[in-house]
Write a protein that holds these residues in place. Structure first.
Motif, PDB file in Angstrom:
ATOM      1  N   ASP A 102       5.393 -20.442 -24.989  1.00 44.89           N
ATOM      2  CA  ASP A 102       4.687 -19.446 -26.108  1.00 44.89           C
ATOM      3  C   ASP A 102       3.472 -19.058 -25.771  1.00 44.89           C
ATOM      4  OD1 ASP A 102       6.969 -19.771 -27.815  1.00 44.89           O
ATOM      5  OD2 ASP A 102       6.057 -21.503 -28.830  1.00 44.89           O
ATOM      6  N   LEU A 103       2.399 -19.545 -25.246  1.00 52.73           N
ATOM      7  CA  LEU A 103       1.017 -19.311 -25.056  1.00 52.73           C
ATOM      8  C   LEU A 103       1.421 -18.191 -23.774  1.00 52.73           C
ATOM      9  CD1 LEU A 103      -0.952 -22.476 -24.865  1.00 52.73           C
ATOM     10  CD2 LEU A 103      -1.060 -20.592 -26.356  1.00 52.73           C
ATOM     11  N   LYS A 104       2.348 -18.409 -22.780  1.00 58.06           N
ATOM     12  CA  LYS A 104       2.207 -17.152 -21.874  1.00 58.06           C
ATOM     13  C   LYS A 104       2.856 -15.959 -22.574  1.00 58.06           C
ATOM     14  CE  LYS A 104       2.974 -20.559 -17.946  1.00 58.06           C
ATOM     15  NZ  LYS A 104       3.980 -20.892 -16.962  1.00 58.06           N
ATOM     16  N   ARG A 105       3.597 -16.223 -23.256  1.00 60.65           N
ATOM     17  CA  ARG A 105       4.075 -14.789 -24.072  1.00 60.65           C
ATOM     18  C   ARG A 105       3.047 -14.094 -24.889  1.00 60.65           C
ATOM     19  NH1 ARG A 105       8.822 -17.756 -24.773  1.00 60.65           N
ATOM     20  NH2 ARG A 105       8.104 -18.887 -26.620  1.00 60.65           N
ATOM     21  N   MET A 106       2.283 -14.843 -25.551  1.00 64.86           N
ATOM     22  CA  MET A 106       0.975 -14.455 -26.347  1.00 64.86           C
ATOM     23  C   MET A 106       0.252 -13.834 -25.309  1.00 64.86           C
ATOM     24  SD  MET A 106       0.520 -17.447 -29.386  1.00 64.86           S
ATOM     25  CE  MET A 106      -0.537 -18.041 -28.664  1.00 64.86           C
ATOM     26  N   GLU A 107      -0.240 -14.642 -24.307  1.00 63.81           N
ATOM     27  CA  GLU A 107      -0.851 -13.837 -23.246  1.00 63.81           C
ATOM     28  C   GLU A 107      -0.399 -12.623 -22.830  1.00 63.81           C
ATOM     29  OE1 GLU A 107      -3.150 -14.956 -18.967  1.00 63.81           O
ATOM     30  OE2 GLU A 107      -1.026 -15.517 -19.400  1.00 63.81           O
ATOM     31  N   SER A 108       0.640 -12.437 -22.392  1.00 72.36           N
ATOM     32  CA  SER A 108       1.318 -11.369 -21.970  1.00 72.36           C
ATOM     33  C   SER A 108       1.030 -10.186 -23.143  1.00 72.36           C
ATOM     34  CB  SER A 108       2.689 -11.359 -21.507  1.00 72.36           C
ATOM     35  OG  SER A 108       3.143 -10.329 -21.309  1.00 72.36           O
ATOM     36  N   ALA A 109       1.392 -10.489 -24.347  1.00 75.69           N
ATOM     37  CA  ALA A 109       1.455  -9.196 -25.452  1.00 75.69           C
ATOM     38  C   ALA A 109       0.072  -8.867 -25.572  1.00 75.69           C
ATOM     39  CB  ALA A 109       1.821  -9.968 -26.520  1.00 75.69           C
ATOM     40  N   LEU A 110      -0.989  -9.726 -25.876  1.00 76.50           N
ATOM     41  CA  LEU A 110      -2.291  -9.566 -25.824  1.00 76.50           C
ATOM     42  C   LEU A 110      -2.948  -8.743 -24.724  1.00 76.50           C
ATOM     43  CD1 LEU A 110      -3.298 -12.760 -27.512  1.00 76.50           C
ATOM     44  CD2 LEU A 110      -3.541 -10.627 -28.569  1.00 76.50           C
TER      45      LEU A 110
END
Length: 139
Positions: A102-110
């Motif tokens: 989830d954190l990796k997805r959030m990092e990518s989106a941000l």
């Protein structure tokens, strides 16, 4: 009087365990830490085993175990239940891996949104704000 085994006041105990007094009381209410008897006219005293127990709880929490899981680990600490402790750890590991994803997805989106904001000089609307509005409408 110097602090010797089972003569720590709750304040000295909290300091030795590197927590505050309210943490000690909370752990007692949760059943993670036994509450010693209060001698008539005296104050409760704690010892090194109590300090070790609080440190165990804090170590387990740093690994992501919640207090119910910590209580389970404490019940298993005699060393004969390694398989059960490993099962708890495996479940925690699975949860950590899901959170990492989830954190990796959030990092990518941000990262994409920050880049879009940096390169968006001609637009009146901020790409980050616009994206958040779209997500709110879609939720």
């Amino acid at each position: 009087m110097a602090d010797t085994p089972d003569t720590l006041t709750i304040g000295a105990f909290a300091k030795a365990a590197e927590v505050n007094v309210e943490t000690i009381r909370f752990y007692q209410r949760k059943g993670l830490l036994p509450e010693p008897d209060r001698p008539i006219g005296g104050i409760r005293r704690y010892g090194p085993a109590d300090v070790d127990r609080v440190r165990f709880v804090k170590s387990a929490q740093r690994l992501g175990f919640n207090l119910d899981e910590v209580a389970q680990l404490l019940r298993l600490e005699d060393g004969t239940h390694c398989h059960e402790a490993a099962d708890l750890a495996a479940a925690r590991l699975k949860d950590v891996r899901l959170r990492l994803a989830d954190l990796k997805r959030m990092e990518s989106a941000l990262s994409r949104l920050v880049t879009a904001c940096s390169s968006s000089q001609d637009h009146v609307t901020c790409p980050l704000i616009a994206s958040l509005h779209r997500r709110t409408a879609a939720d």
